[in-house]
Scaffold this motif. Structure first.
Motif, PDB file in Angstrom:
ATOM      1  N   ALA A  90      -2.167  15.180   4.301  1.00  0.00           N
ATOM      2  CA  ALA A  90      -2.918  14.120   4.976  1.00  0.00           C
ATOM      3  C   ALA A  90      -4.323  13.994   4.397  1.00  0.00           C
ATOM      4  O   ALA A  90      -4.818  12.879   4.177  1.00  0.00           O
ATOM      5  N   VAL A  91      -4.979  15.130   4.121  1.00  0.00           N
ATOM      6  CA  VAL A  91      -6.329  15.083   3.563  1.00  0.00           C
ATOM      7  C   VAL A  91      -6.311  14.474   2.172  1.00  0.00           C
ATOM      8  O   VAL A  91      -7.158  13.634   1.826  1.00  0.00           O
ATOM      9  N   VAL A  92      -5.341  14.868   1.342  1.00  0.00           N
ATOM     10  CA  VAL A  92      -5.256  14.316  -0.014  1.00  0.00           C
ATOM     11  C   VAL A  92      -4.969  12.818   0.038  1.00  0.00           C
ATOM     12  O   VAL A  92      -5.580  12.029  -0.700  1.00  0.00           O
ATOM     13  N   THR A  93      -4.060  12.399   0.914  1.00  0.00           N
ATOM     14  CA  THR A  93      -3.739  10.971   1.026  1.00  0.00           C
ATOM     15  C   THR A  93      -4.954  10.164   1.462  1.00  0.00           C
ATOM     16  O   THR A  93      -5.241   9.098   0.911  1.00  0.00           O
ATOM     17  N   GLU A  94      -5.678  10.679   2.446  1.00  0.00           N
ATOM     18  CA  GLU A  94      -6.876   9.973   2.917  1.00  0.00           C
ATOM     19  C   GLU A  94      -7.964   9.968   1.853  1.00  0.00           C
ATOM     20  O   GLU A  94      -8.692   8.978   1.691  1.00  0.00           O
ATOM     21  N   ALA A  95      -8.076  11.063   1.094  1.00  0.00           N
ATOM     22  CA  ALA A  95      -9.088  11.120   0.038  1.00  0.00           C
ATOM     23  C   ALA A  95      -8.788  10.113  -1.067  1.00  0.00           C
ATOM     24  O   ALA A  95      -9.702   9.460  -1.592  1.00  0.00           O
ATOM     25  N   VAL A  96      -7.525   9.959  -1.439  1.00  0.00           N
ATOM     26  CA  VAL A  96      -7.156   8.961  -2.453  1.00  0.00           C
ATOM     27  C   VAL A  96      -7.509   7.555  -1.962  1.00  0.00           C
ATOM     28  O   VAL A  96      -8.004   6.714  -2.718  1.00  0.00           O
ATOM     29  N   GLN A  97      -7.264   7.301  -0.674  1.00  0.00           N
ATOM     30  CA  GLN A  97      -7.616   5.996  -0.121  1.00  0.00           C
ATOM     31  C   GLN A  97      -9.127   5.755  -0.206  1.00  0.00           C
ATOM     32  O   GLN A  97      -9.578   4.652  -0.545  1.00  0.00           O
ATOM     33  N   LEU A  98      -9.936   6.773   0.056  1.00  0.00           N
ATOM     34  CA  LEU A  98     -11.387   6.625  -0.031  1.00  0.00           C
ATOM     35  C   LEU A  98     -11.829   6.400  -1.477  1.00  0.00           C
ATOM     36  O   LEU A  98     -12.723   5.584  -1.747  1.00  0.00           O
TER      37      LEU A  98
ATOM     38  N   GLN B 118      -3.714   0.263   8.415  1.00  0.00           N
ATOM     39  CA  GLN B 118      -4.834  -0.260   7.638  1.00  0.00           C
ATOM     40  C   GLN B 118      -4.307  -1.139   6.497  1.00  0.00           C
ATOM     41  O   GLN B 118      -3.236  -0.884   5.949  1.00  0.00           O
ATOM     42  N   PRO B 119      -5.070  -2.171   6.134  1.00  0.00           N
ATOM     43  CA  PRO B 119      -4.608  -3.069   5.061  1.00  0.00           C
ATOM     44  C   PRO B 119      -4.275  -2.337   3.766  1.00  0.00           C
ATOM     45  O   PRO B 119      -3.338  -2.727   3.059  1.00  0.00           O
ATOM     46  N   TYR B 120      -5.018  -1.299   3.441  1.00  0.00           N
ATOM     47  CA  TYR B 120      -4.762  -0.550   2.205  1.00  0.00           C
ATOM     48  C   TYR B 120      -3.340  -0.015   2.200  1.00  0.00           C
ATOM     49  O   TYR B 120      -2.593  -0.157   1.215  1.00  0.00           O
ATOM     50  N   TYR B 121      -2.917   0.610   3.306  1.00  0.00           N
ATOM     51  CA  TYR B 121      -1.586   1.202   3.363  1.00  0.00           C
ATOM     52  C   TYR B 121      -0.507   0.135   3.519  1.00  0.00           C
ATOM     53  O   TYR B 121       0.620   0.314   3.044  1.00  0.00           O
ATOM     54  N   VAL B 122      -0.818  -0.964   4.202  1.00  0.00           N
ATOM     55  CA  VAL B 122       0.153  -2.046   4.324  1.00  0.00           C
ATOM     56  C   VAL B 122       0.502  -2.596   2.948  1.00  0.00           C
ATOM     57  O   VAL B 122       1.674  -2.809   2.613  1.00  0.00           O
TER      58      VAL B 122
ATOM     59  N   LEU C 280       0.149  -1.034   0.106  1.00  0.00           N
ATOM     60  CA  LEU C 280       0.830   0.017  -0.651  1.00  0.00           C
ATOM     61  C   LEU C 280       2.293   0.130  -0.247  1.00  0.00           C
ATOM     62  O   LEU C 280       3.184   0.297  -1.102  1.00  0.00           O
ATOM     63  N   LEU C 281       2.562   0.036   1.045  1.00  0.00           N
ATOM     64  CA  LEU C 281       3.953   0.066   1.498  1.00  0.00           C
ATOM     65  C   LEU C 281       4.744  -1.117   0.950  1.00  0.00           C
ATOM     66  O   LEU C 281       5.918  -0.983   0.586  1.00  0.00           O
ATOM     67  N   ALA C 282       4.091  -2.284   0.895  1.00  0.00           N
ATOM     68  CA  ALA C 282       4.776  -3.460   0.344  1.00  0.00           C
ATOM     69  C   ALA C 282       5.103  -3.257  -1.129  1.00  0.00           C
ATOM     70  O   ALA C 282       6.193  -3.621  -1.594  1.00  0.00           O
ATOM     71  N   ARG C 283       4.181  -2.659  -1.884  1.00  0.00           N
ATOM     72  CA  ARG C 283       4.448  -2.380  -3.302  1.00  0.00           C
ATOM     73  C   ARG C 283       5.605  -1.396  -3.454  1.00  0.00           C
ATOM     74  O   ARG C 283       6.471  -1.568  -4.313  1.00  0.00           O
ATOM     75  N   LEU C 284       5.624  -0.364  -2.626  1.00  0.00           N
ATOM     76  CA  LEU C 284       6.692   0.622  -2.717  1.00  0.00           C
ATOM     77  C   LEU C 284       8.038   0.018  -2.353  1.00  0.00           C
ATOM     78  O   LEU C 284       9.057   0.312  -2.985  1.00  0.00           O
ATOM     79  N   GLU C 285       8.063  -0.820  -1.324  1.00  0.00           N
ATOM     80  CA  GLU C 285       9.328  -1.447  -0.937  1.00  0.00           C
ATOM     81  C   GLU C 285       9.816  -2.410  -2.012  1.00  0.00           C
ATOM     82  O   GLU C 285      11.021  -2.528  -2.244  1.00  0.00           O
ATOM     83  N   ALA C 286       8.878  -3.092  -2.666  1.00  0.00           N
ATOM     84  CA  ALA C 286       9.280  -4.018  -3.727  1.00  0.00           C
ATOM     85  C   ALA C 286       9.872  -3.281  -4.920  1.00  0.00           C
ATOM     86  O   ALA C 286      10.747  -3.803  -5.617  1.00  0.00           O
ATOM     87  N   MET C 287       9.395  -2.057  -5.175  1.00  0.00           N
ATOM     88  CA  MET C 287       9.884  -1.281  -6.314  1.00  0.00           C
ATOM     89  C   MET C 287      11.099  -0.438  -5.969  1.00  0.00           C
ATOM     90  O   MET C 287      11.763   0.077  -6.868  1.00  0.00           O
TER      91      MET C 287
END
Length: 459
Positions: free
Chosen positions: A15-23, A298-302, A304-311
């Motif tokens: 969780a910390v790594v994921t949040e840090a990448v987002q920042l 959050q828009p950032y993850y929304v 990202l999820l759309a990109r992952l689903e498309a791929m």
């Protein structure tokens, strides 16, 4: 698309790594092509793929290495803070009992030993009910900040990891409890050391305990001793009565009561509250730690999820329950087929050139099925009439095989000697999906190849 987290346990490190990448990506996107491919191929949910992508990027920019150093240094930094606070507490205790005249003003001693503690405890309690946004003055925040500084310095990734951890704690409403747990533990150890030093001095030296004033009435001290002694009295500590408080010179028994009353006040108003709130903080942490995860709304993850689903590879849909899995139709024998090789294009995109260039003359005729029932029946009738030795069926590999595909293949297999698939215009993951599907539906006798030459050369 479902953006809610369904997993109940995100590891704190992930969780910390994921949040840090987002920042980090707030200042500009990272080159994540390889990370996205790895995350897409991972057999996991969309939310876990976000973690997988973040871990791949984190390894590249050094987040995990710095976080590991922080885990290593955290207990040592905490031990250093404990030593500092304990030394400060011992210094206060020494000031209380170390006078050359061996006289202790009990009220000054209480204020010295409990004043800062009670002030910080009240601020912490106020932070639980008031919309305070900062706990940067607590020992818990100091411990975390010093750990980040020691682990990474000013130029490493520690600052962004610290921000990420703080954001996660804030979102899970754990900031006061996490920082408070560290603070309460440090204060409890400090009071334990102070009590040990105080009891040692009072046990082996003779002190005169009293109160002094210039402007206050004696009744103030009588009532103060009574009120402050109520809670220690419940634990068995003696409470000096009014005559003892007002006596100009107290005897040895009264001096002993004064000493135990002072000790009881430190235990009751210092040590025990810190132990109690440390336990409460630990229980709240255990209850809420499952909420330590990024906010996928959050828009950032929304995005990202759309990109992952498309791929992501298209899922196999509409399985046919009418066939028994594991059973493949028996084709025609060697004496029942002609020498013909027939090529059939099945539901190919409109932009696909058909017939394909470079076909050998031995392949004839070349048919095409667009998915309509009429064309399916026409192709089945043609194949049933020609009874070819080899039937080659070209499919768009990026498409998903479904029940209609399975039914057509089973019907074609009964009218030819051998059926082979030519998987066109797809990547290795898509072709692998078709091959797995053939095995799952019991059509593994059909060989799937990547190009026409390999399809013709298959044994």
């Amino acid at each position: 698309m479902n953006t809610a987290l369904r997993e109940t346990d995100w590891l704190l490190k992930d969780a910390v790594v994921t949040e840090a990448v987002q920042l980090i990506e707030q200042t500009g996107p990272l080159d994540d092509a390889a990370a996205m491919r790895e995350a897409t191929l991972a057999k996991a949910s969309s939310t876990s793929r976000i973690t997988h992508r973040a871990n791949v990027l984190g390894e590249r920019i050094g987040l995990q290495a710095e976080l590991l150093r922080a885990w290593h240094w955290a207990p040592w930094v905490g031990l250093g803070l404990v030593i500092l606070v304990v030394m400060a507490g011992l210094s206060l205790a020494g000031n209380v009992v170390g006078g050359s005249e061996r006289r202790i003003n009990i009220m000054v001693a209480l204020v010295s030993l409990l004043g800062v503690h009670l002030l910080t405890l009240l601020l912490w309690l106020a932070g639980l009910v008031l919309p305070l946004t900062s706990f940067n003055t607590s020992l818990g925040w100091l411990w975390m900040a010093l750990t980040a500084r020691v682990a990474g310095g000013k130029r490493g990734q520690a600052p962004v990891l610290l921000r990420a951890a703080t954001q996660l704690l804030g979102r899970a409403r754990l900031v006061p409890w996490a920082f408070g747990f560290v603070s309460h533990c440090i204060w409890a150890l400090s009071f334990a050391a102070v009590l040990g030093a105080l009891l040692f001095a009072l046990a082996f030296r003779s002190y005169t305990l009293s109160w002094e004033t210039t402007i206050l009435e004696p009744g103030f001290f009588v009532n103060g001793v009574k009120w402050l002694g109520w809670a220690p009295g419940l634990l068995g500590f003696p409470v000096p009565d009014a005559s003892t408080v007002l006596a100009p010179i107290a005897g040895p028994a009264e001096q002993r009561d004064w000493a135990l009353w002072l000790t009881g006040c430190i235990v009751t108003y210092g040590l025990l509250p810190r132990i109690f709130f440390a336990v409460v903080s630990a229980l709240v942490w255990q209850r809420r730690k499952r909420h330590l995860r990024p906010d996928l709304a959050q828009p950032y993850y929304v995005k990202l999820l759309a990109r992952l689903e498309a791929m992501a590879p298209a899922s196999i849909v509409d399985g046919d329950p009418g066939f028994v899995r594991g059973q493949s139709p028996v084709g025609l024998g060697a004496g029942e087929t002609s020498d013909k090789q027939v090529l059939v294009g099945f539901e190919l995109p409109e932009e696909t050139p058909w017939p394909p260039a470079g076909l050998p003359p031995s392949i004839a005729p070349v048919l095409h099925v667009d998915g309509s029932a009429g064309q399916r029946h026409a192709v089945l009738a043609t194949i049933g009439r020609l009874r070819p030795r080899t039937l080659l069926m070209a499919c768009h590999a990026a498409s998903s095989p479904d029940r209609g595909t399975e039914r057509l293949l089973r019907e074609l297999l009964t009218h030819c000697g051998e059926c082979r698939l030519w998987l066109m215009s797809g990547d290795e993951a898509a072709r692998g999906r078709w091959r797995r599907w053939l095995g799952d539906v019991g059509l593994d006798r059909i060989k799937a190849c990547d190009d026409l030459a390999a399809t013709l050369a298959s044994p």
